[in-house]
Design a protein around this motif. Structure first.
Motif, PDB file in Angstrom:
ATOM      1  N   THR A 215      -5.725 -12.075  -7.255  1.00 21.13           N
ATOM      2  CA  THR A 215      -5.667 -13.523  -7.434  1.00 21.13           C
ATOM      3  C   THR A 215      -4.226 -14.022  -7.290  1.00 21.13           C
ATOM      4  OG1 THR A 215      -7.507 -13.347  -8.977  1.00 21.13           O
ATOM      5  CG2 THR A 215      -6.253 -15.415  -9.010  1.00 21.13           C
ATOM      6  N   LEU A 216      -3.299 -13.260  -7.893  1.00 27.39           N
ATOM      7  CA  LEU A 216      -1.888 -13.650  -7.820  1.00 27.39           C
ATOM      8  C   LEU A 216      -1.401 -13.665  -6.369  1.00 27.39           C
ATOM      9  CD1 LEU A 216      -0.676 -11.543 -10.869  1.00 27.39           C
ATOM     10  CD2 LEU A 216      -0.847 -14.049 -10.759  1.00 27.39           C
ATOM     11  N   ALA A 217      -1.877 -12.702  -5.554  1.00 31.12           N
ATOM     12  CA  ALA A 217      -1.441 -12.631  -4.156  1.00 31.12           C
ATOM     13  C   ALA A 217      -1.880 -13.879  -3.387  1.00 31.12           C
ATOM     14  CB  ALA A 217      -2.002 -11.376  -3.486  1.00 31.12           C
ATOM     15  N   VAL A 218      -2.932 -14.539  -3.841  1.00 28.34           N
ATOM     16  CA  VAL A 218      -3.426 -15.759  -3.180  1.00 28.34           C
ATOM     17  C   VAL A 218      -2.743 -17.008  -3.744  1.00 28.34           C
ATOM     18  CG1 VAL A 218      -5.486 -17.171  -2.754  1.00 28.34           C
ATOM     19  CG2 VAL A 218      -5.657 -14.673  -2.698  1.00 28.34           C
ATOM     20  N   ARG A 219      -2.438 -16.994  -5.049  1.00 29.92           N
ATOM     21  CA  ARG A 219      -2.093 -18.265  -5.696  1.00 29.92           C
ATOM     22  C   ARG A 219      -0.726 -18.355  -6.363  1.00 29.92           C
ATOM     23  NH1 ARG A 219      -5.698 -22.319  -6.340  1.00 29.92           N
ATOM     24  NH2 ARG A 219      -7.765 -21.926  -5.524  1.00 29.92           N
TER      25      ARG A 219
ATOM     26  N   LEU B 197       0.258 -12.719   2.388  1.00 28.91           N
ATOM     27  CA  LEU B 197      -0.150 -12.130   1.102  1.00 28.91           C
ATOM     28  C   LEU B 197      -1.541 -12.592   0.682  1.00 28.91           C
ATOM     29  CD1 LEU B 197       3.101 -12.234  -1.073  1.00 28.91           C
ATOM     30  CD2 LEU B 197       2.062 -10.278   0.091  1.00 28.91           C
ATOM     31  N   GLU B 198      -1.966 -13.754   1.164  1.00 26.47           N
ATOM     32  CA  GLU B 198      -3.274 -14.278   0.742  1.00 26.47           C
ATOM     33  C   GLU B 198      -4.418 -13.386   1.219  1.00 26.47           C
ATOM     34  OE1 GLU B 198      -3.425 -18.483   1.638  1.00 26.47           O
ATOM     35  OE2 GLU B 198      -1.713 -18.877   0.328  1.00 26.47           O
ATOM     36  N   THR B 199      -4.179 -12.605   2.276  1.00 22.10           N
ATOM     37  CA  THR B 199      -5.224 -11.677   2.739  1.00 22.10           C
ATOM     38  C   THR B 199      -4.847 -10.221   2.457  1.00 22.10           C
ATOM     39  OG1 THR B 199      -4.228 -11.701   4.957  1.00 22.10           O
ATOM     40  CG2 THR B 199      -6.089 -13.202   4.575  1.00 22.10           C
TER      41      THR B 199
ATOM     42  N   LEU C 157      15.407   3.892 -11.017  1.00 24.13           N
ATOM     43  CA  LEU C 157      14.490   4.430 -10.007  1.00 24.13           C
ATOM     44  C   LEU C 157      14.045   3.301  -9.078  1.00 24.13           C
ATOM     45  CD1 LEU C 157      12.678   6.647  -8.779  1.00 24.13           C
ATOM     46  CD2 LEU C 157      10.922   6.008 -10.459  1.00 24.13           C
ATOM     47  N   MET C 158      14.361   3.457  -7.779  1.00 24.13           N
ATOM     48  CA  MET C 158      13.875   2.512  -6.767  1.00 24.13           C
ATOM     49  C   MET C 158      12.722   3.154  -5.991  1.00 24.13           C
ATOM     50  SD  MET C 158      15.614   1.039  -3.274  1.00 24.13           S
ATOM     51  CE  MET C 158      16.750  -0.141  -3.987  1.00 24.13           C
ATOM     52  N   VAL C 159      11.595   2.459  -5.926  1.00 26.44           N
ATOM     53  CA  VAL C 159      10.465   2.941  -5.129  1.00 26.44           C
ATOM     54  C   VAL C 159      10.305   2.024  -3.918  1.00 26.44           C
ATOM     55  CG1 VAL C 159       7.977   3.392  -5.086  1.00 26.44           C
ATOM     56  CG2 VAL C 159       9.301   3.911  -7.146  1.00 26.44           C
ATOM     57  N   ASP C 160      10.338   2.628  -2.734  1.00 27.51           N
ATOM     58  CA  ASP C 160      10.033   1.902  -1.502  1.00 27.51           C
ATOM     59  C   ASP C 160       8.508   1.837  -1.381  1.00 27.51           C
ATOM     60  OD1 ASP C 160       9.446   1.190   1.129  1.00 27.51           O
ATOM     61  OD2 ASP C 160      11.231   2.168   1.948  1.00 27.51           O
ATOM     62  N   ASN C 161       7.963   0.658  -1.645  1.00 30.92           N
ATOM     63  CA  ASN C 161       6.498   0.486  -1.711  1.00 30.92           C
ATOM     64  C   ASN C 161       5.956  -0.202  -0.457  1.00 30.92           C
ATOM     65  OD1 ASN C 161       4.251   1.046  -3.397  1.00 30.92           O
ATOM     66  ND2 ASN C 161       4.090  -1.111  -4.004  1.00 30.92           N
ATOM     67  N   SER C 162       6.722  -0.110   0.645  1.00 33.81           N
ATOM     68  CA  SER C 162       6.351  -0.843   1.864  1.00 33.81           C
ATOM     69  C   SER C 162       4.950  -0.500   2.368  1.00 33.81           C
ATOM     70  CB  SER C 162       7.349  -0.527   2.979  1.00 33.81           C
ATOM     71  OG  SER C 162       8.656  -0.779   2.542  1.00 33.81           O
ATOM     72  N   GLN C 163       4.558   0.762   2.149  1.00 36.03           N
ATOM     73  CA  GLN C 163       3.255   1.226   2.647  1.00 36.03           C
ATOM     74  C   GLN C 163       2.105   0.793   1.745  1.00 36.03           C
ATOM     75  OE1 GLN C 163       4.663   2.199   5.451  1.00 36.03           O
ATOM     76  NE2 GLN C 163       5.537   4.013   4.481  1.00 36.03           N
ATOM     77  N   SER C 164       2.415   0.434   0.513  1.00 30.88           N
ATOM     78  CA  SER C 164       1.352   0.381  -0.497  1.00 30.88           C
ATOM     79  C   SER C 164       1.287  -0.871  -1.356  1.00 30.88           C
ATOM     80  CB  SER C 164       1.491   1.607  -1.420  1.00 30.88           C
ATOM     81  OG  SER C 164       1.589   2.778  -0.665  1.00 30.88           O
ATOM     82  N   PRO C 165       1.659  -2.061  -0.841  1.00 29.70           N
ATOM     83  CA  PRO C 165       1.477  -3.235  -1.710  1.00 29.70           C
ATOM     84  C   PRO C 165      -0.015  -3.420  -1.994  1.00 29.70           C
ATOM     85  CG  PRO C 165       1.920  -3.942   0.548  1.00 29.70           C
ATOM     86  CD  PRO C 165       2.094  -2.437   0.518  1.00 29.70           C
ATOM     87  N   GLY C 166      -0.339  -3.683  -3.239  1.00 38.03           N
ATOM     88  CA  GLY C 166      -1.746  -3.860  -3.603  1.00 38.03           C
ATOM     89  C   GLY C 166      -2.504  -2.558  -3.777  1.00 38.03           C
ATOM     90  N   ILE C 167      -1.847  -1.412  -3.521  1.00 34.32           N
ATOM     91  CA  ILE C 167      -2.491  -0.095  -3.654  1.00 34.32           C
ATOM     92  C   ILE C 167      -1.948   0.653  -4.856  1.00 34.32           C
ATOM     93  CG2 ILE C 167      -2.664   2.194  -2.591  1.00 34.32           C
ATOM     94  CD1 ILE C 167      -2.905   0.884   0.096  1.00 34.32           C
ATOM     95  N   GLN C 168      -0.647   0.515  -5.098  1.00 33.48           N
ATOM     96  CA  GLN C 168      -0.041   1.123  -6.289  1.00 33.48           C
ATOM     97  C   GLN C 168       1.021   0.160  -6.821  1.00 33.48           C
ATOM     98  OE1 GLN C 168       1.715   4.799  -4.889  1.00 33.48           O
ATOM     99  NE2 GLN C 168       3.402   3.766  -3.874  1.00 33.48           N
ATOM    100  N   TYR C 169       1.257   0.233  -8.139  1.00 38.18           N
ATOM    101  CA  TYR C 169       2.165  -0.702  -8.810  1.00 38.18           C
ATOM    102  C   TYR C 169       3.264   0.098  -9.516  1.00 38.18           C
ATOM    103  CZ  TYR C 169      -1.371  -3.975  -7.438  1.00 38.18           C
ATOM    104  OH  TYR C 169      -2.231  -4.723  -6.669  1.00 38.18           O
ATOM    105  N   PRO C 170       4.352   0.428  -8.788  1.00 36.87           N
ATOM    106  CA  PRO C 170       5.380   1.324  -9.330  1.00 36.87           C
ATOM    107  C   PRO C 170       6.042   0.821 -10.606  1.00 36.87           C
ATOM    108  CG  PRO C 170       5.610   1.130  -6.947  1.00 36.87           C
ATOM    109  CD  PRO C 170       4.611   0.089  -7.378  1.00 36.87           C
TER     110      PRO C 170
ATOM    111  N   ASP D  15       3.402  -8.940   5.528  1.00 37.51           N
ATOM    112  CA  ASP D  15       3.067  -9.825   6.644  1.00 37.51           C
ATOM    113  C   ASP D  15       1.734  -9.353   7.231  1.00 37.51           C
ATOM    114  OD1 ASP D  15       2.788 -11.281   8.987  1.00 37.51           O
ATOM    115  OD2 ASP D  15       4.348 -10.176  10.058  1.00 37.51           O
ATOM    116  N   GLY D  16       1.711  -8.118   7.667  1.00 31.31           N
ATOM    117  CA  GLY D  16       0.451  -7.496   8.060  1.00 31.31           C
ATOM    118  C   GLY D  16      -0.008  -7.772   9.471  1.00 31.31           C
ATOM    119  N   GLN D  17       0.714  -8.629  10.185  1.00 25.13           N
ATOM    120  CA  GLN D  17       0.274  -8.937  11.548  1.00 25.13           C
ATOM    121  C   GLN D  17       1.424  -8.816  12.547  1.00 25.13           C
ATOM    122  OE1 GLN D  17      -2.588 -12.438  11.445  1.00 25.13           O
ATOM    123  NE2 GLN D  17      -2.083 -12.178   9.287  1.00 25.13           N
ATOM    124  N   GLY D  18       2.473  -8.088  12.160  1.00 18.86           N
ATOM    125  CA  GLY D  18       3.547  -7.782  13.099  1.00 18.86           C
ATOM    126  C   GLY D  18       4.287  -8.992  13.627  1.00 18.86           C
ATOM    127  N   ARG D  19       4.481 -10.011  12.788  1.00 23.94           N
ATOM    128  CA  ARG D  19       5.079 -11.263  13.270  1.00 23.94           C
ATOM    129  C   ARG D  19       6.543 -11.410  12.915  1.00 23.94           C
ATOM    130  NH1 ARG D  19       0.377 -14.710  10.463  1.00 23.94           N
ATOM    131  NH2 ARG D  19       1.101 -13.321   8.810  1.00 23.94           N
TER     132      ARG D  19
END
Ligand SMILES: *Cc1c(COP(=O)(O)O)cnc(C)c1O
Length: 409
Positions: free
Chosen positions: A23-27, A271-273, A198-211, A228-232
């Motif tokens: 919900t947060l990712a949408v709003r 992020l909304e999708t 501790l810095m975690v590079d979470n580029s691969q996993s937003p919405g999959i894990q919450y470091p 972004d998700g669409q290479g823009r």
């Protein structure tokens, strides 16, 4: 940081508390103007005007909140920062021009000559370049350790260690770091007058894990990828405690790797999708990984949610899905890998990842070429390895294309 006055809508209908990440990712973070627009407005402006000289003076003196110049703050960028901080569960986020700018900004904002970093040997190629080629010139040195070798992490920490850096799952071999154990190590390590972060590079996993929820101090996200998700567009985010991010903000407002408001708007809408896309990326990747593992021309598949993955149990504890990234070794060497890549017709041959379009790359000669053979060997990147970032196409078409490629062997 400038405070945004609430619009009449927000005053009348305050946002409920304790919303969930999807919900947060949408709003989260939307700041409506007096126009009461539904979609997020795009603030394409380099500077902001003042009502009078006194207001200008107060803003520059820091005694009044408000925008001055888009290197310092911009409402479109701030919306993305608020949304991303909410999504990752951090107090505050800072958006930067690229993922690498985010990493560089954190290090230069917080470390000084003489300080030391302990980093996973399986970091993004440009991160390795930054740590080995440039930062030593400024007196900041790095010790690399195997991502899953906890005694080695422990032994590498010195009284000068200020930062531990890890990317999990790693790219391209999808090794998993135990975030909880590394966070614990940071919290118990006595180094000088503080402790390492501790810095975690979470580029691969937003919405999959919450470091951050697992104890990490700062999340770095290359929004260029799945956010972004669409290479823009390019973009990067740092998320963490207010005091850690404020120092990064102060450093960046002078050094200026600020995110463009247009890019911020694109990523905000991406992020909304996010959760919807990540679920489909993972479903496709899981299916592809299982199919490749059963293929006679494939020697080995790396994917966190395959039971054959050495850290399968840890991945299951830490992540909700296996993510979009997988790698596989073809039977043969570099020539065989090139033959497979060249015989495909649909999948894009590009170094980028995190796109709706499936992408494929030969890491040893592209993304991980410049780190050299020794670093590649440490990270387990062989000449017969191919990386896929599995996209959102119909999985049957993707398997047909990989079958076409593997038939060339
Ligand atoms: C792409 C990427 C980066 C760097 O992001 P840029 O926006 O290209 O600077 C850092 N870490 C990981 C894991 C990445 O995939």
């Amino acid at each position: 940081m400038p405070n945004e006055p609430l619009s009449p809508i927000e005053r009348a209908r305050p946002v409920p508390k304790n919303l969930r990440p999807a919900t947060l990712a949408v709003r989260a973070g939307q700041m409506r103007t007096h126009e009461q627009e539904h979609g997020e407005a795009m603030f394409i402006t380099s500077s902001f005007v003042f009502q009078n000289a006194e207001e200008a003076a107060a803003r520059f003196a820091g005694t009044a909140a408000g925008n001055m110049y888009s290197r310092f703050s911009n409402p479109s960028v701030r919306t993305l920062e608020a949304r991303f901080a909410a999504l990752e569960g951090g107090e505050r986020a800072l958006a930067l021009a690229t993922g690498m700018a985010a990493i560089n900004t954190f290090i230069l904002a917080h470390l000084s000559a003489g300080d030391h970093i302990v980093a996973s040997a399986s970091l993004f190629g440009s991160t390795v370049q930054l740590l080995t080629k440039f930062l030593p010139r400024f007196g900041i040195t790095t010790t690399f350790v195997a991502i899953d070798d906890m005694p080695a992490w422990h032994a590498a920490i010195t009284p000068k260690t200020k930062l531990l850096m890890v990317e999990t799952p790693s790219n391209p071999c999808t090794e998993i770091a135990d975030i909880t154990a590394l966070a614990e190590l940071c919290k118990t390590a006595q180094t000088g007058d503080s402790r390492p972060w501790l810095m975690v590079d979470n580029s691969q996993s937003p919405g999959i894990q919450y470091p951050l929820a697992l104890g990490a101090d700062v999340v770095m996200n290359a929004a260029t990828k799945f956010a972004d998700g669409q290479g823009r567009v390019l973009g990067g985010l740092l998320v963490g405690a207010e005091s850690l991010i404020e120092a990064c903000y102060q450093y960046n407002r002078t050094t200026g790797a600020s995110l463009s408001p247009f890019n911020a708007w694109v990523i905000t809408k991406g992020l909304e999708t996010l959760h919807l896309r990540m679920a489909q990326h993972a479903a496709n990747a899981q299916s592809m990984a299982e199919w490749l593992e059963a293929h006679s021309k494939v020697a080995r598949v790396f994917y966190p949610f395959l039971p054959s993955h050495p850290q399968y149990a840890m991945a299951k504890r830490q992540q909700t899905t296996g993510g979009a990234l997988l790698s596989f070794c073809v039977k043969g060497g570099q020539a065989a890998a090139f033959r497979v890549i060249n015989a495909t017709r649909l999948v894009s041959i590009t170094a980028n990842l995190g796109d709706a379009k499936t992408t494929m790359v030969h890491p040893a000669t592209t993304t991980h070429f410049r780190i050299g053979p020794d670093a590649r060997a440490r990270a387990g990147i062989g000449d017969n390895l191919i990386r896929l970032s599995v996209g959102l196409e119909d999985i049957a078409d993707l398997k047909d294309d990989l079958a076409r490629g593997l038939a060339a062997l």
